[in-house]
Design a protein around this motif. Structure first.
Motif, PDB file in Angstrom:
ATOM      1  N   ARG A 123       0.829  -1.251  -0.161  1.00  0.00           N
ATOM      2  CA  ARG A 123      -0.014  -0.107  -0.102  1.00  0.00           C
ATOM      3  C   ARG A 123       0.819   1.192   0.187  1.00  0.00           C
ATOM      4  N   GLU A 124       1.815   1.039   0.785  1.00  0.00           N
ATOM      5  CA  GLU A 124       2.814   2.446   0.943  1.00  0.00           C
ATOM      6  C   GLU A 124       3.749   2.503  -0.292  1.00  0.00           C
ATOM      7  N   GLU A 125       4.294   1.732  -0.743  1.00  0.00           N
ATOM      8  CA  GLU A 125       5.320   1.892  -1.662  1.00  0.00           C
ATOM      9  C   GLU A 125       5.378   0.478  -2.414  1.00  0.00           C
ATOM     10  N   GLU A 126       4.452   0.439  -3.544  1.00  0.00           N
ATOM     11  CA  GLU A 126       4.707  -0.964  -4.261  1.00  0.00           C
ATOM     12  C   GLU A 126       5.894  -1.215  -4.762  1.00  0.00           C
ATOM     13  N   ILE A 127       6.560  -0.148  -5.486  1.00  0.00           N
ATOM     14  CA  ILE A 127       7.604  -0.678  -6.321  1.00  0.00           C
ATOM     15  C   ILE A 127       8.781  -1.257  -5.240  1.00  0.00           C
ATOM     16  N   ALA A 128       9.023  -0.584  -4.152  1.00  0.00           N
ATOM     17  CA  ALA A 128       9.988  -1.223  -3.120  1.00  0.00           C
ATOM     18  C   ALA A 128       9.494  -2.372  -2.607  1.00  0.00           C
ATOM     19  N   ALA A 129       8.313  -2.663  -2.449  1.00  0.00           N
ATOM     20  CA  ALA A 129       7.692  -4.032  -1.808  1.00  0.00           C
ATOM     21  C   ALA A 129       8.062  -5.174  -3.018  1.00  0.00           C
ATOM     22  N   GLU A 130       7.842  -4.943  -4.150  1.00  0.00           N
ATOM     23  CA  GLU A 130       8.317  -6.072  -4.815  1.00  0.00           C
ATOM     24  C   GLU A 130       9.856  -6.282  -4.928  1.00  0.00           C
ATOM     25  N   ALA A 131      10.743  -5.001  -4.853  1.00  0.00           N
ATOM     26  CA  ALA A 131      11.899  -5.097  -4.924  1.00  0.00           C
ATOM     27  C   ALA A 131      12.419  -5.952  -3.576  1.00  0.00           C
ATOM     28  N   VAL A 132      11.710  -6.042  -2.661  1.00  0.00           N
ATOM     29  CA  VAL A 132      12.491  -6.524  -1.259  1.00  0.00           C
ATOM     30  C   VAL A 132      11.846  -8.028  -1.289  1.00  0.00           C
ATOM     31  N   GLY A 133      11.301  -8.383  -2.116  1.00  0.00           N
ATOM     32  CA  GLY A 133      10.900  -9.855  -2.145  1.00  0.00           C
ATOM     33  C   GLY A 133       9.312 -10.239  -1.938  1.00  0.00           C
ATOM     34  N   ILE A 134       8.697  -9.200  -1.982  1.00  0.00           N
ATOM     35  CA  ILE A 134       7.075  -9.241  -1.644  1.00  0.00           C
ATOM     36  C   ILE A 134       6.561  -9.723  -3.004  1.00  0.00           C
ATOM     37  N   HIS A 135       5.789 -10.825  -2.889  1.00  0.00           N
ATOM     38  CA  HIS A 135       4.984 -11.059  -4.055  1.00  0.00           C
ATOM     39  C   HIS A 135       3.674 -10.298  -4.311  1.00  0.00           C
ATOM     40  N   VAL A 136       3.894  -9.263  -4.936  1.00  0.00           N
ATOM     41  CA  VAL A 136       2.854  -8.211  -4.654  1.00  0.00           C
ATOM     42  C   VAL A 136       1.308  -8.675  -5.160  1.00  0.00           C
ATOM     43  N   ASN A 137       1.594  -9.212  -6.463  1.00  0.00           N
ATOM     44  CA  ASN A 137       0.069  -9.710  -6.872  1.00  0.00           C
ATOM     45  C   ASN A 137      -0.446 -10.918  -6.087  1.00  0.00           C
ATOM     46  N   GLY A 138       0.333 -11.671  -5.344  1.00  0.00           N
ATOM     47  CA  GLY A 138      -0.073 -12.793  -4.762  1.00  0.00           C
ATOM     48  C   GLY A 138      -0.913 -12.112  -3.409  1.00  0.00           C
ATOM     49  N   TYR A 139      -0.240 -11.347  -2.756  1.00  0.00           N
ATOM     50  CA  TYR A 139      -0.633 -10.979  -1.777  1.00  0.00           C
ATOM     51  C   TYR A 139      -2.087 -10.035  -1.756  1.00  0.00           C
ATOM     52  N   ARG A 140      -1.748  -9.355  -2.989  1.00  0.00           N
ATOM     53  CA  ARG A 140      -3.261  -8.532  -3.109  1.00  0.00           C
ATOM     54  C   ARG A 140      -4.441  -9.468  -3.380  1.00  0.00           C
ATOM     55  N   LEU A 141      -4.065 -10.650  -4.185  1.00  0.00           N
ATOM     56  CA  LEU A 141      -5.094 -11.632  -4.318  1.00  0.00           C
ATOM     57  C   LEU A 141      -5.660 -12.346  -3.241  1.00  0.00           C
ATOM     58  N   LEU A 142      -4.658 -12.590  -2.238  1.00  0.00           N
ATOM     59  CA  LEU A 142      -4.734 -13.117  -0.852  1.00  0.00           C
ATOM     60  C   LEU A 142      -5.889 -12.259  -0.215  1.00  0.00           C
ATOM     61  N   SER A 143      -5.610 -10.930  -0.187  1.00  0.00           N
ATOM     62  CA  SER A 143      -6.351 -10.075   0.416  1.00  0.00           C
ATOM     63  C   SER A 143      -7.707  -9.637  -0.230  1.00  0.00           C
ATOM     64  N   LEU A 144      -7.800  -9.913  -1.487  1.00  0.00           N
ATOM     65  CA  LEU A 144      -9.038  -9.964  -2.305  1.00  0.00           C
ATOM     66  C   LEU A 144      -9.917 -11.159  -1.727  1.00  0.00           C
ATOM     67  N   LEU A 145      -9.206 -12.338  -1.871  1.00  0.00           N
ATOM     68  CA  LEU A 145     -10.056 -13.307  -1.498  1.00  0.00           C
ATOM     69  C   LEU A 145     -10.547 -13.691  -0.240  1.00  0.00           C
ATOM     70  N   MET A 146      -9.539 -13.115   0.949  1.00  0.00           N
ATOM     71  CA  MET A 146     -10.186 -13.247   2.302  1.00  0.00           C
ATOM     72  C   MET A 146     -11.420 -12.270   2.375  1.00  0.00           C
ATOM     73  N   SER A 147     -11.346 -10.952   1.725  1.00  0.00           N
ATOM     74  CA  SER A 147     -12.417 -10.064   1.896  1.00  0.00           C
ATOM     75  C   SER A 147     -13.376 -10.659   1.099  1.00  0.00           C
ATOM     76  N   ALA A 148     -13.397 -11.284  -0.029  1.00  0.00           N
ATOM     77  CA  ALA A 148     -14.880 -11.893  -0.480  1.00  0.00           C
ATOM     78  C   ALA A 148     -15.337 -12.854   0.259  1.00  0.00           C
ATOM     79  N   PHE A 149     -14.447 -13.881   1.000  1.00  0.00           N
ATOM     80  CA  PHE A 149     -15.021 -14.677   1.637  1.00  0.00           C
ATOM     81  C   PHE A 149     -15.953 -14.261   2.576  1.00  0.00           C
ATOM     82  N   PHE A 150     -15.354 -13.249   3.525  1.00  0.00           N
ATOM     83  CA  PHE A 150     -15.986 -12.732   4.771  1.00  0.00           C
ATOM     84  C   PHE A 150     -17.532 -11.893   4.248  1.00  0.00           C
ATOM     85  N   THR A 151     -17.116 -11.208   3.183  1.00  0.00           N
ATOM     86  CA  THR A 151     -18.209 -10.410   2.680  1.00  0.00           C
ATOM     87  C   THR A 151     -19.533 -11.481   2.140  1.00  0.00           C
ATOM     88  N   GLY A 152     -18.971 -12.600   1.501  1.00  0.00           N
ATOM     89  CA  GLY A 152     -20.113 -13.601   1.247  1.00  0.00           C
ATOM     90  C   GLY A 152     -20.596 -14.186   2.382  1.00  0.00           C
TER      91      GLY A 152
END
Ligand code: ATP
Ligand code: MG
Lengths: 247, 334
Positions: free
Chosen positions: B213-242
Motif C-alpha cells: 500500500r505504501e510503496e509498491e515498487i519497493a515492496a516487490e523489490a524486497v521480495g514481496i509477491h505483490v500480486n499474490g498478496y493483493r489476491l490473497l487480501s481480495l479472497l479473504m475479503s470476498a469470503f467474509f463478505t459472502g
C-alpha cells in the motif's frame, strides 16, 4: 566466477532506444562502477536486472540461471537486491520495520522468529549509521538518511549482488568517505556490488572496474583509470558539461 | 526504560491496534456494552433489530477493509454480498442444507467469484481498479436475474430459513427464534472476524499489505509477491463478505437481486471504512456502529425518503476534514 551476465540486452521505450546491445559480466566479489551522463541508461539497466522492466531483447543470467523473465520479487529472492535513485521507504512504518520487511520477505529461507529478525535489523541500522532513528517513521528521515535506510533494507534481504543507484549523489566529502567505508564493509560480507555513480565521487575510490554508458550504448569498460582516460568517456562527460554551462 | 519506549513505539507502529491500556479498557467496555445490550434495551425488538444490522454492517466493513489494507478501493463488494446471500438461500431452499453448512459454502462461492474478479481487475490500480470492480458486480447480478430456473430470477426468494439453531448435550438455542439470539449470533460472528482481522494485521500478511500500500515498487523489490498478496487480501475479503451476505439472507429471510447486488452494499462498507479510518482495525466497525443506528433512529424518522443522504454527507465531510477517518484521527491525537 561470473555472477551476473548480460547478453546483448536491448530496451526500447516507444521506439526510443534506452539501451542498445549491452554485453557485460560481473564477477563474484567484484565492485563495478556504472558511469555515464544523464539519460545514459544506467537506471534502466538496473530496472532490467531487478526485473522491474522486461528487456526488449537479450538475456540476463544470474548464477547461470536465466532471470530475464522473472518477477522482481523472485529475482530478489534469488539474491539480487537494489536501492533506488530517489529512495522509496515505506513511509508509515518505523525505520526498523522497513528493514524487517527486507528480512521477512527477502529470502524464502528466512523464517526466523520476530526477535531474531529485529536484532538483525538493528545491526544493519547500526552499520548504515541510523540506529538512533530506529523508531522514527521512515517518512520523516532526511534524504541522506533515507538513502541509508534504502541500503539497510536492501542488505536485509541478504543479497549476493547489490545494485546501488546513486547512493552518494550530493554527499559532502565527509559523507562520501563514510559511504566508501560502508561499501567496503558490505563487500567484506561477501556481497558483489554494481554501483551507479554519475558524479564519479564514489566509484573511482572503490571500484575494481568501470562500465561506461552513453546514449544507451556501452562506450568503455575496464579498470577505472583506463576508462577515465578513454576519449569517448571524456567526450560524453565534457559534452555534458558544455551543455550544462550553456543553460 | 529507553528500551521499553522503543518497544512501545515499535508496537504502535507495527500493530494498528494501539496496545495502550486505555485502548484495551475501551475495547472491553465496548464489548460489555454490546454484550449487555439486549438487557439494557429490555429486548426491545426494533432497537435490537437495528443493532443486529449494525453489527452485520460492521462485519461487512471489516471484510471490505481486508482488501482496503492492500491499498485497493473496491466499489464492487455487493457482488460477493449478493452471491453469498443467494448461494446460502438457494442451498437451503433447494437442497435442504442447514445454514451451518450453507453459510460457509456461500463464503467459498463468494471466494470463487473473488478469484475471477482478481484475475480481471487486479492488474489495475487506483481509480481504474475501483471502476472495474463497480462494473464487475453486473456479472453475478445479470446471471442471478436471468437464470430463472436456478435463482427464480428477479422475483427474488422468499421463505428462506432463519438463522440456525444449535443443540449441544440437550442445550438448545434457536438463533432464528427471536431477535435476541439472532443478535448474539451476529455479534459472535463480528467478534470472530474482528479477531481474525487483528491477527492478519499483525502477521506477516499485514506487513506485506502495508508495504504494498505504501510503496509498491519497493515492496516487490524486497521480495514481496505483490500480486499474490493483493489476491490473497481480495479472497479473504470476498469470503467474509459472502458470509455477511449469507447471514443477511437468513436474518431478513427475503432477498431479491436489486436488494443484495445494489449499490447500497458496495457503497456502505466503503463509507464506513473511510469515515472510520481505512488504515485502522476498529475504525470501520466503529463507524458502522455509530452511523447506521444514527441513520435509523434519527434520520429515518425525519426524512423517510432521503435518509441515506447522511452517508453521502458524512463521507464528503470525512474526506474533506478527516482523510484518516475519525478513528485514525483519535488515534493520532492520543
Ligand atoms: N519508463 C520509461 N519510459 C520512457 N522512457 C524512459 C523510461 N525510463 C527511462 N526512460 C528514458 O531512458 C533514458 C535513460 O534513462 P535512465 O533513467 O536509465 O538514465 P540514467 O543513466 O539513469 O540517467 P540519470 O543519471 O539522470 O539517472 C532516458 O532518456 C529516459 O528518459
Ligand atoms: Mg538514473
Amino acid at each position: 566466477m561470473i555472477l551476473l551476465r548480460l547478453k546483448s540486452l536491448n530496451k526500447t521505450f516507444n521506439h526510443f532506444c534506452a539501451l542498445t546491445d549491452i554485453d557485460f559480466s560481473v564477477g563474484e566479489g567484484e565492485i563495478v562502477g556504472l558511469v555515464g551522463p544523464n539519460g545514459a541508461g544506467k537506471t534502466t539497466l538496473f530496472n532490467l536486472i531487478s526485473g522491474r522492466y522486461k528487456p526488449s531483447s537479450g538475456n540476463i543470467l544470474f548464477k547461470d540461471i536465466d532471470i530475464t523473465h522473472l518477477k522482481p520479487h523472485a529475482i530478489c529472492r534469488l539474491g539480487i537486491s537494489r536501492t533506488f535513485q530517489s529512495s522509496r521507504p515505506f513511509p508509515g512504518m518505523s525505520v526498523l520495520q522497513n528493514v524487517m520487511v527486507g528480512h521477512v520477505f527477502g529470502k524464502r529461507s528466512s523464517l526466523h522468529s520476530r526477535p531474531e529478525n529485529k536484532q538483525a535489523a538493528k545491526e544493519l541500522l547500526d552499520i548504515v549509521g541510523i540506529a538512533h532513528k530506529a523508531d522514527a517513521p521512515a517518512g520523516r528521515l532526511t534524504l541522506s538518511e533515507q538513502r541509508r535506510l534504502d541500503l539497510a533494507r536492501a542488505l536485509a534481504t541478504r543479497p549476493k549482488l547489490l545494485l546501488l543507484d546513486e547512493v552518494a549523489a550530493g554527499f559532502s566529502p565527509v559523507l562520501v568517505k563514510q559511504a566508501v567505508e560502508l561499501i567496503n564493509r558490505v563487500r567484506k560480507r561477501g556481497v558483489t556490488l554494481l554501483i551507479i555513480d554519475h558524479f564519479l565521487n564514489l566509484s573511482l575510490k572503490v571500484s575494481d572496474r568501470l562500465l561506461a554508458l552513453d546514449h544507451g550504448e556501452k562506450i568503455a569498460e575496464g579498470p577505472p583509470h583506463v576508462v577515465m582516460r578513454n576519449p569517448e568517456v571524456l567526450r560524453a562527460y565534457l559534452g555534458l558539461r558544455h551543455e550544462s554551462e550553456r543553460d | 526504560m529507553e528500551n521499553d519506549k522503543k518497544t512501545m513505539n515499535f508496537l504502535t507502529a507495527k500493530n494498528r491496534l494501539n496496545k495502550s491500556k486505555t485502548h484495551w479498557i475501551g475495547l472491553f467496555l465496548g464489548f460489555m456494552l454490546f454484550f449487555a445490550l439486549p438487557l439494557l434495551v429490555q429486548s426491545n425488538h426494533y432497537i435490537l433489530q437495528v443493532f443486529t444490522h449494525a453489527l452485520l454492517l460492521a462485519a461487512l466493513a471489516l471484510a471490505w477493509d481486508l482488501l482496503g489494507a492492500s491499498g485497493s478501493i473496491s466499489l464492487g463488494h455487493a457482488a460477493f454480498f449478493g452471491a453469498g446471500a443467494y448461494a446460502s438461500a438457494l442451498l437451503g431452499l433447494d437442497l435442504g442444507l442447514s445454514p451451518w453448512a450453507t453459510i460457509p459454502l456461500a463464503g467459498l462461492i463468494a471466494t470463487g467469484l473473488g478469484l475471477i474478479m482478481g484475475l480481471i481487475c487486479l492488474r489495475l490500480r487506483g481509480a481504474y481498479f475501483a471502476l472495474a470492480t463497480l462494473a464487475f458486480v453486473e456479472i453475478p447480478w445479470v446471471i442471478t436475474d436471468n437464470w430463472d430456473s436456478l435463482t427464480r430470477g428477479s422475483l427474488g426468494l422468499v421463505g428462506i430459513s432463519g438463522l440456525p439453531s444449535i443443540r449441544i448435550h440437550g442445550f438448545h438455542v434457536d438463533f432464528g427464534s427471536s431477535i435476541v439470539v439472532s443478535y448474539y449470533l451476529i455479534f459472535a460472528y463480528f467478534m470472530i472476524l474482528l479477531g481474525l482481522v487483528a491477527f492478519v494485521h499483525q502477521s506477516n500478511i499485514g506487513l506485506a499489505l502495508q508495504a504494498i500500500r505504501e510503496e509498491e515498487i519497493a515492496a516487490e523489490a524486497v521480495g514481496i509477491h505483490v500480486n499474490g498478496y493483493r489476491l490473497l487480501s481480495l479472497l479473504m475479503s470476498a469470503f467474509f463478505t459472502g458470509v455477511c451476505g449469507a447471514c443477511y439472507a437468513h436474518l431478513v429471510r427475503y432477498i431479491e437481486p436489486g436488494l443484495v447486488y445494489g449499490l447500497h452494499f458496495s457503497a456502505v462498507p466503503m463509507i464506513f471504512a473511510i469515515c472510520g479510518g481505512r488504515l485502522t482495525i476498529l475504525g470501520p466497525a466503529v463507524a458502522a456502529m455509530v452511523l447506521y443506528p444514527m441513520d435509523q433512529f434519527v434520520f429515518h424518522p425525519l426524512l423517510p425518503a432521503g435518509h441515506e443522504f447522511l452517508y453521502g454527507a458524512v463521507l464528503i465531510l470525512a474526506m474533506l476534514f478527516m482523510p484518516n477517518g475519525f478513528w485514525g484521527r483519535l488515534r493520532n491525537a492520543s
